[in-house]
Design an enzyme around this catalytic site. Structure first.
Site, PDB file in Angstrom:
ATOM      1  CB  SER A   1     -38.962 -27.153 -72.517  1.00  0.00           C
ATOM      2  OG  SER A   1     -40.071 -27.341 -73.379  1.00  0.00           O
ATOM      3  CG  ASP A   2     -42.844 -29.243 -67.329  1.00  0.00           C
ATOM      4  OD1 ASP A   2     -43.783 -29.641 -68.062  1.00  0.00           O
ATOM      5  OD2 ASP A   2     -42.855 -29.409 -66.092  1.00  0.00           O
ATOM      6  CD1 TRP A   3     -47.345 -29.389 -72.888  1.00  0.00           C
ATOM      7  CD2 TRP A   3     -45.471 -30.437 -72.266  1.00  0.00           C
ATOM      8  NE1 TRP A   3     -47.151 -30.486 -73.709  1.00  0.00           N
ATOM      9  CE2 TRP A   3     -46.025 -31.131 -73.365  1.00  0.00           C
ATOM     10  CE3 TRP A   3     -44.264 -30.898 -71.741  1.00  0.00           C
ATOM     11  CZ2 TRP A   3     -45.426 -32.284 -73.909  1.00  0.00           C
ATOM     12  CZ3 TRP A   3     -43.674 -32.041 -72.275  1.00  0.00           C
ATOM     13  CH2 TRP A   3     -44.262 -32.709 -73.341  1.00  0.00           C
TER      14      TRP A   3
END
Ligand SMILES: *[C@@H]1O[C@H](CO)[C@@H](O)[C@H](O)[C@H]1NC(C)=O
Ligand SMILES: *[C@@H]1O[C@H](CO)[C@@H](O)[C@H](O)[C@H]1NC(C)=O
Ligand SMILES: *[C@@H]1O[C@H](CO)[C@@H](O)[C@H](O)[C@H]1NC(C)=O
Ligand SMILES: *[C@@H]1O[C@H](CO)[C@@H](O)[C@H](O)[C@H]1NC(C)=O
Ligand SMILES: *[C@@H]1O[C@H](CO)[C@@H](O)[C@H](O)[C@H]1NC(C)=O
Ligand SMILES: *[C@@H]1O[C@H](CO)[C@@H](O)[C@H](O)[C@H]1NC(C)=O
Ligand SMILES: *[C@@H]1O[C@H](CO)[C@@H](O)[C@H](O)[C@H]1NC(C)=O
Ligand SMILES: CC(=O)N[C@H]1CO[C@H](CO)[C@@H](O)[C@@H]1O
Length: 871
Positions: free
Chosen positions: A276-278
């Site tokens: 996932s992105d952050w």
């Protein structure tokens, strides 16, 4: 990084309901299950076998530990996975960003992606990747969070376009693939990001009050533009991929099963792991089923640092025990992660992190997120990883410099020229070169945009440093307003430095929320006025632009005293001498525009403006312009830009002649049948014993740290559900039976036949001028007339930079077009098809998209010069 924003949103938002605005009719997020198991391509077989062997011996809590981060600020790196030390698996360190190791010291601040794109130099792209790989390895980073090819650059004001390589899928694709190869050749796992449609910063994140923006993309456009660079990154063997914050067709990319399972893992044959992105993950079970393999940095998106909550870790252990996520889904994720680790050789003496992204000090909190009470210790060994990387960084900065206008050979300058230099961009930020966190300001020489894609500068060689070192005769007025004391004389050359900046949404700079929503496409700091004022007093004006992307030049471009204009893009630390080498003619400029420079913002389709002023409902961003972004749009509408994509002057001139075209692979309307998937590891479907997730006795847990253990009672309760008839409410279309694979797949990047060379093309490039220089041969494809698909007039498909050619010297440049280059994505058959196998494709060659005078036709297999450029 988005923490402050999120916390403020969540305090505002308590109780507000999400009101989902429907995506426009026709855009659907179809279900695609199950997540394909990895390991089916021969290049990854060994690594998957090693990984599967380890996985078969791991406990449930060890497996779920590897698939998630231990929490934001819970370790030295921007992302830190849990470990399985019993099996010899360490925590993995994940670190930004695309242009160098972020938040550290003794690193190189490389030129940004857009700058390497402007070189059009494949060799430099690869060498930059190698140097970046050495630095990440030297700092003990397992996973490099780059390259970025999403955004593609659809929106000229989009905040993060500069992290990528330019507004064209093929330029992005070469940038990505060569960066991946370079980085991974040093044993570092590269991450291609952000999958997909991340074209604007504002509204990108999901929060309690609003869903993230939905990029509504039709299937053909996705394949021919946005997925293209990802396909090439996968073909280069990239070990990880990061999903985007936004949604596509209304479904968050972090749990969009069609995007991850069907396109990325099946059709594109991606074998690595999807992270996932952050804080982009918004669910536990749905994201696992949709193919997400790693949660970063491990927290629940709306409450990082508040509690130890996670969607995965202990919740993932629970979801396995209660039977909601099938065991093979978790096993496949862990195997993919460990396979990437083996594939890069990280099982063999890989260094541990020796810096901290959280502090510049030698000692500090080991887990700042656990403060107060975090144990302290040595967190930074100040390891110098720069080696001789400044050399390649400077070469890139220099060879990217794009000369747009040069009347009467105003450039190169004579060393004796009397110079008057204007603009604060010419000298370093007086507050310090790293005064602004994540470069979140535009003060002094602009070497990179802001956000997680930035790095700290070890130094900046500023333009003024460069002039000084040259012994130039200059006066510098360090202001963005025209000074009263500049004493204009007719013999002076005035050099004006101006900028345009952008970055990531969590920092707002001068009213710009990441995207250039406030500055628009104008120069910052009243740059237009400064140039006009200088041009009114001096008769020889040179304008130097440090910019993240297209800017408007119209207010002053045609003023008679504005003699030369050049874009130095974002040079990183090497802004000075690289520029001097071009200004003083040590080398000829050889950069070319990686995007179109328009005359007006109205030149673009309205669908690529920024979506704004949406409250509470999900913002909708519908890609109605389809394939027509950047030059594809300008050409279709017959709009003459200020400067066309690919434009770039030299101090010398070149001819393109004696071209040949040779058929290599005979085309058929559909590609030959794909190879079948190879075998993948087999995983048990048996739910493990609840005891595999119990907290160990006397475990010394760190405050707020994310662990994969469950209390005995919780684990037992979950196991009871798992052994009952109670079922998880699976999404429509859910199945856990592995599939054979789609027709367009078959290997990393897609059906391998797509990459068969259809035609080899060669062209003789000759330096016909009086000084040495490098040229770029650009190859654009024009589809045959009469086909039933609407296609852009021309599309870049290959390019090659020459070596430095002496006057009179020539070089035979080899280019090629593949089957895919001559195909369109057919949404009906879900395959790449050649619309007319006997049609006459135009293969146009030249040194800019609007100066293509040499045409090779596929029908007669001949090339003819002196043609009228198709656009
Ligand atoms: C989005 O919707 C369009 C139109 O139905 C469809 O062609 C496309 O495949 C969808 N994309 C994704 C990723 O679901
Ligand atoms: C998960 O990783 C953390 C950090 O390395 C470690 O403390 C913990 O013991 C690991 N859990 C398991 C089950 O190995
Ligand atoms: C199993 O646990 C997961 C994670 O907490 C939860 O989302 C899911 O609803 C549970 N399934 C059942 C059937 O209770
Ligand atoms: C270029 O130089 C010639 C000769 O010096 C002069 O006549 C002409 O006006 C110049 N052109 C421009 C655009 O300055
Ligand atoms: C520098 O330029 C000025 C004109 O601006 C001239 O008077 C002076 O002689 C020059 N100095 C040198 C060392 O060339
Ligand atoms: C599962 O449930 C059955 C009865 O429904 C029981 O006989 C069996 O022991 C249970 N297994 C576990 C592992 O709890
Ligand atoms: C395909 O191209 C050939 C050669 O140019 C042409 O004769 C034929 O009409 C084209 N077919 C279609 C369907 O456009
Ligand atoms: C070269 C160097 O100092 N490497 C160190 C990096 O940091 C780790 C500890 O995290 C040390 O073990 C290395 O020696």
């Amino acid at each position: 990084m988005v923490l402050a924003v999120l916390l403020s949103l969540s305090t505002l938002a308590v109780g507000a309901a999400i009101d989902k605005r429907a995506v426009p009719a026709g855009y659907v997020a179809a279900p695609s299950y199950p997540a394909p198991h990895g390991g089916w391509v021969p290049e990854w077989t060994d690594s998957f076998q090693k990984a599967a062997k380890v996985v078969s011996g791991l406990t449930l809590a060890e497996k779920t530990n590897i698939t998630a981060g231990t929490g934001i600020f819970m370790g030295r790196c921007v992302g830190n996975t849990g470990s399985a030390l019993r099996a010899g698996i360490p925590q993995l360190c994940l670190q930004d960003g695309p242009l160098g190791v972020r938040n550290t010291d003794h690193n190189t601040a490389f030129p940004a992606g857009i700058t390497i794109g402007a070189t059009f130099d494949k060799d430099l792209m690869r060498r930059r990747g190698e140097a970046i790989g050495e630095e990440f390895r030297g700092k003990g980073v397992n996973v490099y969070l780059g390259p970025s090819v999403g955004p593609l650059g659809r929106k000229p004001k989009g905040g993060r376009n500069w992290e990528g390589f330019g507004a064209d899928p093929v330029l992005q694709a070469y940038g990505a693939a060569l960066t991946v190869e370079g980085v991974q050749s040093k044993g570092v796992i590269a991450t291609i990001k952000h999958w997909v449609g991340n074209e604007q910063e504002k509204y990108r994140m999901y929060s309690i009050i609003q869903e993230g923006i939905s990029s509504n993309i039709d299937d053909r456009t996705l394949h021919e533009l946005y997925a293209w660079p990802f396909a090439e990154g996968v073909r280069a063997g990239v070990g990880s991929a990061m999903i985007a914050y936004n949604a596509v067709n209304g479904s968050a990319c972090s749990q969009n099963s069609y995007l991850i399972n069907n396109i990325l893992k099946d059709e594109l044959g991606f074998q690595g792991f999807v992270m996932s992105d952050w804080l982009a993950q918004i669910s536990g079970v749905p994201s696992a089923l949709a193919g997400l393999d790693m949660s970063m940095p491990g927290d629940i998106n709306t409450v990082p640092l508040v509690t130890a909550q996670s969607y995965w870790m202990y919740e993932y252990s629970r979801a396995i025990l209660n039977g909601s996520v099938p065991v093979d889904r978790l096993d496949d994720s862990v195997t993919r992660i460990l396979a990437a680790w083996y594939q890069m050789g990280q099982d063999n003496n890989y260094p541990e992190p020796n810096f901290s992204t959280n502090t510049q000090d030698a000692e500090g909190d080991l887990y700042p997120g656990a403060a107060p009470g975090s144990p302290k210790g040595v967190v930074n060994e100040f390891v110098d990883v720069q080696a001789d990387h400044a050399v390649v960084a400077k070469e890139i900065a220099r060879d990217a410099i794009t000369l747009l206008k040069n009347v009467n050979s105003t450039l190169p300058l004579s060393l004796k020229a009397s110079l008057k230099i204007f603009g604060t961009d010419a000298e370093k930020n007086p507050d310090g070169i790293n005064a602004c966190t994540d470069q979140g300001c535009n003060k002094g020489t602009l070497g990179m945009g802001w956000g997680s894609g930035s790095a700290r500068y070890p130094y900046i060689d500023s333009p003024i440093d460069g002039f000084k070192k040259r012994g130039a005769n200059y006066s510098f007025y360090n202001s963005d307003s025209f000074p009263s004391n500049s004493n204009p004389s007719t013999n002076d050359v005035a050099v004006v430095f101006v900028t345009a900046d952008s970055g990531e949404n969590y920092i707002t700079v001068e009213g710009n929320n990441g995207d250039r929503d406030s500055s628009k496409l104008n120069l910052w700091h009243n740059g237009d006025d400064l140039i006009k004022d200088v041009a009114a007093k001096f008769s020889n004006v040179v304008v130097i632009v440090h910019t993240v992307g297209p800017v408007l030049l119209e207010q002053w471009h045609d003023l008679p005293s504005v003699k030369a204009v050049l874009f130095a893009h974002l040079p990183g630390q090497e802004a000075g001498d690289s520029l001097m080498q071009v200004l003083y003619g040590d080398v000829s400029p050889s950069g070319h525009l990686p995007y179109t420079v328009p005359k007006s913002e109205d030149d673009y389709p309205t669908s690529v403006s920024l979506v704004s002023d949406v409250v509470l409902v999900q913002p909708q961003d519908t890609f109605t312009e389809g394939l027509y972004v950047d030059y594809r749009h300008f050409n279709k509408e017959g709009i003459t830009p200020r400067y066309a994509f690919g434009h770039g002057l030299s101090y010398t001139t070149f001819s393109f002649s004696s071209a040949t075209i040779t058929p290599v692979t005979k085309l058929t309307s559909t590609p030959p049948t794909r190879p079948a998937k190879g075998s993948t590891p087999t995983y048990s479907t048996k739910i493990p014993a609840a005891s595999e997730a119990y907290w160990p006795d006397n475990f010394n847990a760190i405050f707020r740290y994310k662990y994969s253990f469950l209390a005995k009672s919780d684990a037992d309760a979950a196991a009871k559900i798992g052994n009952s008839t109670q079922k998880y409410p699976y999404p429509a279309g859910y199945s856990n039976v592995q599939k054979a694979g789609v027709a367009a797949g078959g290997a990393q990047g897609g059906n391998p036949a797509l990459f068969d060379v259809a035609y080899d093309i060669s062209v003789v490039v000759k330096n016909t001028g009086k000084t040495s220089g490098k040229s770029v041969a650009q190859l654009y494809v024009q589809f045959p007339t009469g086909i039933s698909f609407d296609t852009p007039i021309i599309q870049l498909r290959d390019f090659e930079k020459t070596k430095e050619l002496a006057p009179g010297e020539s070089q035979t440049v080899k280019l090629r077009v593949t089957r895919k280059d001559l195909s369109v994505w057919d949404v009906v058959s879900q395959n790449w098809i050649v619309p007319n196998v006997s049609g006459d494709y135009g293969i146009w060659i030249g040194d800019a998209s609007d100066t293509l005078n040499l045409r090779c036709g596929t029908k007669a297999a001949t090339c003819v010069g002196g043609q009228t450029s198709p656009v």
